[in-house]
Design a protein around this motif. Structure first.
Motif, PDB file in Angstrom:
ATOM      1  N   GLU A  16      35.079   0.410 -51.714  1.00 30.07           N
ATOM      2  CA  GLU A  16      34.706  -0.949 -52.132  1.00 30.07           C
ATOM      3  C   GLU A  16      33.521  -1.519 -51.354  1.00 30.07           C
ATOM      4  O   GLU A  16      32.837  -2.406 -51.850  1.00 30.07           O
ATOM      5  CB  GLU A  16      35.908  -1.881 -51.987  1.00 30.07           C
ATOM      6  N   ARG A  17      33.280  -1.030 -50.144  1.00 23.59           N
ATOM      7  CA  ARG A  17      32.188  -1.564 -49.324  1.00 23.59           C
ATOM      8  C   ARG A  17      30.847  -1.372 -50.031  1.00 23.59           C
ATOM      9  O   ARG A  17      30.586  -0.359 -50.636  1.00 23.59           O
ATOM     10  CB  ARG A  17      32.146  -0.864 -47.967  1.00 23.59           C
ATOM     11  N   ARG A  18      30.018  -2.384 -49.944  1.00 27.20           N
ATOM     12  CA  ARG A  18      28.678  -2.335 -50.518  1.00 27.20           C
ATOM     13  C   ARG A  18      27.673  -2.776 -49.461  1.00 27.20           C
ATOM     14  O   ARG A  18      28.006  -3.532 -48.553  1.00 27.20           O
ATOM     15  CB  ARG A  18      28.542  -3.296 -51.708  1.00 27.20           C
ATOM     16  N   SER A  19      26.458  -2.308 -49.623  1.00 31.17           N
ATOM     17  CA  SER A  19      25.363  -2.831 -48.816  1.00 31.17           C
ATOM     18  C   SER A  19      24.915  -4.119 -49.480  1.00 31.17           C
ATOM     19  O   SER A  19      24.499  -4.118 -50.636  1.00 31.17           O
ATOM     20  CB  SER A  19      24.205  -1.829 -48.768  1.00 31.17           C
ATOM     21  N   GLN A 121      30.067  -1.580 -40.555  1.00 32.02           N
ATOM     22  CA  GLN A 121      29.959  -2.058 -41.929  1.00 32.02           C
ATOM     23  C   GLN A 121      31.339  -2.188 -42.581  1.00 32.02           C
ATOM     24  O   GLN A 121      31.597  -3.155 -43.290  1.00 32.02           O
ATOM     25  CB  GLN A 121      29.081  -1.123 -42.759  1.00 32.02           C
ATOM     26  N   LEU A 122      32.206  -1.229 -42.347  1.00 31.07           N
ATOM     27  CA  LEU A 122      33.555  -1.285 -42.927  1.00 31.07           C
ATOM     28  C   LEU A 122      34.350  -2.446 -42.339  1.00 31.07           C
ATOM     29  O   LEU A 122      35.013  -3.190 -43.072  1.00 31.07           O
ATOM     30  CB  LEU A 122      34.290   0.033 -42.702  1.00 31.07           C
ATOM     31  N   LEU A 123      34.296  -2.592 -41.034  1.00 28.21           N
ATOM     32  CA  LEU A 123      35.018  -3.686 -40.380  1.00 28.21           C
ATOM     33  C   LEU A 123      34.481  -5.042 -40.831  1.00 28.21           C
ATOM     34  O   LEU A 123      35.254  -5.986 -41.053  1.00 28.21           O
ATOM     35  CB  LEU A 123      34.903  -3.549 -38.856  1.00 28.21           C
ATOM     36  N   ALA A 124      33.173  -5.139 -40.980  1.00 30.79           N
ATOM     37  CA  ALA A 124      32.557  -6.394 -41.432  1.00 30.79           C
ATOM     38  C   ALA A 124      32.974  -6.700 -42.871  1.00 30.79           C
ATOM     39  O   ALA A 124      33.331  -7.841 -43.182  1.00 30.79           O
ATOM     40  CB  ALA A 124      31.037  -6.297 -41.319  1.00 30.79           C
ATOM     41  N   TRP A 125      32.950  -5.696 -43.725  1.00 32.15           N
ATOM     42  CA  TRP A 125      33.315  -5.899 -45.131  1.00 32.15           C
ATOM     43  C   TRP A 125      34.729  -6.446 -45.255  1.00 32.15           C
ATOM     44  O   TRP A 125      34.998  -7.319 -46.081  1.00 32.15           O
ATOM     45  CB  TRP A 125      33.180  -4.587 -45.899  1.00 32.15           C
ATOM     46  N   GLY A 130      28.927  -9.294 -45.245  1.00 33.04           N
ATOM     47  CA  GLY A 130      28.103  -8.247 -45.847  1.00 33.04           C
ATOM     48  C   GLY A 130      27.059  -7.764 -44.870  1.00 33.04           C
ATOM     49  O   GLY A 130      26.511  -8.544 -44.089  1.00 33.04           O
ATOM     50  N   VAL A 131      26.779  -6.469 -44.918  1.00 31.38           N
ATOM     51  CA  VAL A 131      25.818  -5.840 -44.009  1.00 31.38           C
ATOM     52  C   VAL A 131      24.990  -4.841 -44.805  1.00 31.38           C
ATOM     53  O   VAL A 131      25.520  -4.133 -45.663  1.00 31.38           O
ATOM     54  CB  VAL A 131      26.539  -5.089 -42.860  1.00 31.38           C
ATOM     55  N   VAL A 132      23.713  -4.769 -44.505  1.00 36.53           N
ATOM     56  CA  VAL A 132      22.868  -3.691 -45.021  1.00 36.53           C
ATOM     57  C   VAL A 132      22.062  -3.150 -43.843  1.00 36.53           C
ATOM     58  O   VAL A 132      21.550  -3.901 -43.009  1.00 36.53           O
ATOM     59  CB  VAL A 132      21.951  -4.153 -46.185  1.00 36.53           C
ATOM     60  N   TRP A 133      21.983  -1.828 -43.759  1.00 34.10           N
ATOM     61  CA  TRP A 133      21.259  -1.135 -42.691  1.00 34.10           C
ATOM     62  C   TRP A 133      19.826  -0.934 -43.156  1.00 34.10           C
ATOM     63  O   TRP A 133      19.575  -0.214 -44.118  1.00 34.10           O
ATOM     64  CB  TRP A 133      21.942   0.196 -42.414  1.00 34.10           C
ATOM     65  N   LYS A 134      18.870  -1.574 -42.482  1.00 39.74           N
ATOM     66  CA  LYS A 134      17.462  -1.519 -42.852  1.00 39.74           C
ATOM     67  C   LYS A 134      16.673  -0.668 -41.859  1.00 39.74           C
ATOM     68  O   LYS A 134      16.801  -0.849 -40.640  1.00 39.74           O
ATOM     69  CB  LYS A 134      16.855  -2.929 -42.881  1.00 39.74           C
ATOM     70  N   PHE A 159      17.746  -2.293 -38.326  1.00 42.80           N
ATOM     71  CA  PHE A 159      18.135  -3.695 -38.332  1.00 42.80           C
ATOM     72  C   PHE A 159      19.327  -3.799 -39.282  1.00 42.80           C
ATOM     73  O   PHE A 159      19.243  -3.315 -40.410  1.00 42.80           O
ATOM     74  CB  PHE A 159      17.009  -4.576 -38.894  1.00 42.80           C
ATOM     75  N   LEU A 160      20.411  -4.405 -38.837  1.00 42.62           N
ATOM     76  CA  LEU A 160      21.538  -4.674 -39.714  1.00 42.62           C
ATOM     77  C   LEU A 160      21.444  -6.137 -40.125  1.00 42.62           C
ATOM     78  O   LEU A 160      21.657  -7.036 -39.321  1.00 42.62           O
ATOM     79  CB  LEU A 160      22.872  -4.398 -39.009  1.00 42.62           C
ATOM     80  N   HIS A 161      21.061  -6.361 -41.376  1.00 44.03           N
ATOM     81  CA  HIS A 161      21.020  -7.717 -41.926  1.00 44.03           C
ATOM     82  C   HIS A 161      22.442  -8.054 -42.335  1.00 44.03           C
ATOM     83  O   HIS A 161      23.130  -7.225 -42.936  1.00 44.03           O
ATOM     84  CB  HIS A 161      20.106  -7.777 -43.145  1.00 44.03           C
ATOM     85  N   MET A 162      22.887  -9.272 -42.028  1.00 46.39           N
ATOM     86  CA  MET A 162      24.269  -9.614 -42.349  1.00 46.39           C
ATOM     87  C   MET A 162      24.446 -11.079 -42.668  1.00 46.39           C
ATOM     88  O   MET A 162      23.660 -11.928 -42.256  1.00 46.39           O
ATOM     89  CB  MET A 162      25.194  -9.188 -41.223  1.00 46.39           C
ATOM     90  N   GLY A 163      25.515 -11.323 -43.406  1.00 45.90           N
ATOM     91  CA  GLY A 163      25.896 -12.678 -43.753  1.00 45.90           C
ATOM     92  C   GLY A 163      27.174 -12.645 -44.573  1.00 45.90           C
ATOM     93  O   GLY A 163      27.504 -11.627 -45.188  1.00 45.90           O
ATOM     94  N   PHE A 164      27.875 -13.734 -44.559  1.00 40.94           N
ATOM     95  CA  PHE A 164      29.111 -13.819 -45.343  1.00 40.94           C
ATOM     96  C   PHE A 164      28.754 -13.859 -46.825  1.00 40.94           C
ATOM     97  O   PHE A 164      27.661 -14.263 -47.197  1.00 40.94           O
ATOM     98  CB  PHE A 164      29.913 -15.048 -44.931  1.00 40.94           C
ATOM     99  N   PHE A 165      29.693 -13.437 -47.664  1.00 37.58           N
ATOM    100  CA  PHE A 165      29.417 -13.363 -49.096  1.00 37.58           C
ATOM    101  C   PHE A 165      30.566 -13.917 -49.919  1.00 37.58           C
ATOM    102  O   PHE A 165      31.693 -14.008 -49.456  1.00 37.58           O
ATOM    103  CB  PHE A 165      29.130 -11.918 -49.519  1.00 37.58           C
ATOM    104  N   ASP A 166      30.214 -14.303 -51.138  1.00 38.57           N
ATOM    105  CA  ASP A 166      31.200 -14.666 -52.154  1.00 38.57           C
ATOM    106  C   ASP A 166      31.471 -13.415 -52.979  1.00 38.57           C
ATOM    107  O   ASP A 166      30.548 -12.653 -53.258  1.00 38.57           O
ATOM    108  CB  ASP A 166      30.643 -15.746 -53.096  1.00 38.57           C
TER     109      ASP A 166
END
Length: 187
Positions: A16-19, A121-125, A130-134, A159-166
């Motif tokens: 289920e995890r997504r970037s 990324q899994l723990l954050a999800w 949300g996290v994306v590895w740049k 760089f791991l860009h991150m933020g909460f998501f809906d």
């Protein structure tokens, strides 16, 4: 292809995890949460327990100043575009790894860092972060290294860009090729 009916919670989380690249909520990402997630993520396998990583966290309250400094890495005609790009995530976590000159150790270190990032990324999800590895070209620029205090013998892994998501803004699943199509059985 046979499919297992009762997937474990971990298997579900992996699938289920997504970037997450955009549509972050404006909510700040607390440094305490980042520390908590990282303290679990660093249990990734790493050869000789070298722990070949360190981190620079850019929280919401210092992100604008960081962005303005980072923009000096880019040509003038790209700066406004990059400003908007770096403003999208609520926070940025820079992952720095030991850059061993020996190929075997470098590959072991990169494998460990990659595993640690996947754990993060899994723990954050799981926490709706949300996290994306740049790994964009600016991570290789000497000026970026200077801004972040990257030392000789280190490299920016990303760089791991991150933020909460809906849940309304989760990217669609991109199917994977069944492993049976990529497997050779040695006989």
């Amino acid at each position: 292809m046979s499919s297992v009916v009762n997937k474990s919670q971990l298997a579900k989380l992996i699938r289920e995890r997504r970037s997450l690249k955009k549509n972050y909520k404006p909510d700040p990402v607390p440094k305490e949460l980042v520390f908590e997630l990282l303290n679990d993520a660093v249990w990734a396998p790493n050869h000789g327990n070298r722990e070949p990583w360190r981190f620079v966290f850019i929280p919401a309250e210092t992100k604008e100043a960081f962005i303005e400094q980072l923009l000096t890495v880019f040509p003038k005609d790209q700066q406004e575009n990059r400003r908007q790009y770096f403003r999208q995530p609520a926070a940025i976590l820079v992952v720095i790894m030991a850059n061993d000159p020996r190929q075997k150790q470098w590959e072991e270190n990169f494998g460990a860092v990659s595993s640690m990032i996947q754990n993060f990324q899994l723990l954050a999800w799981e926490r709706q972060l949300g996290v994306v590895w740049k790994t964009n070209p600016h991570i290789y620029e000497p000026k970026t290294r200077e801004i972040l205090g990257v030392e000789a013998g280190e490299k920016i892994a990303g760089f791991l860009h991150m933020g909460f998501f809906d849940s309304d803004h989760i990217p669609k699943t991109k199917e994977r090729t069944p492993v049976e199509e990529k497997m050779t059985i040695y006989e």
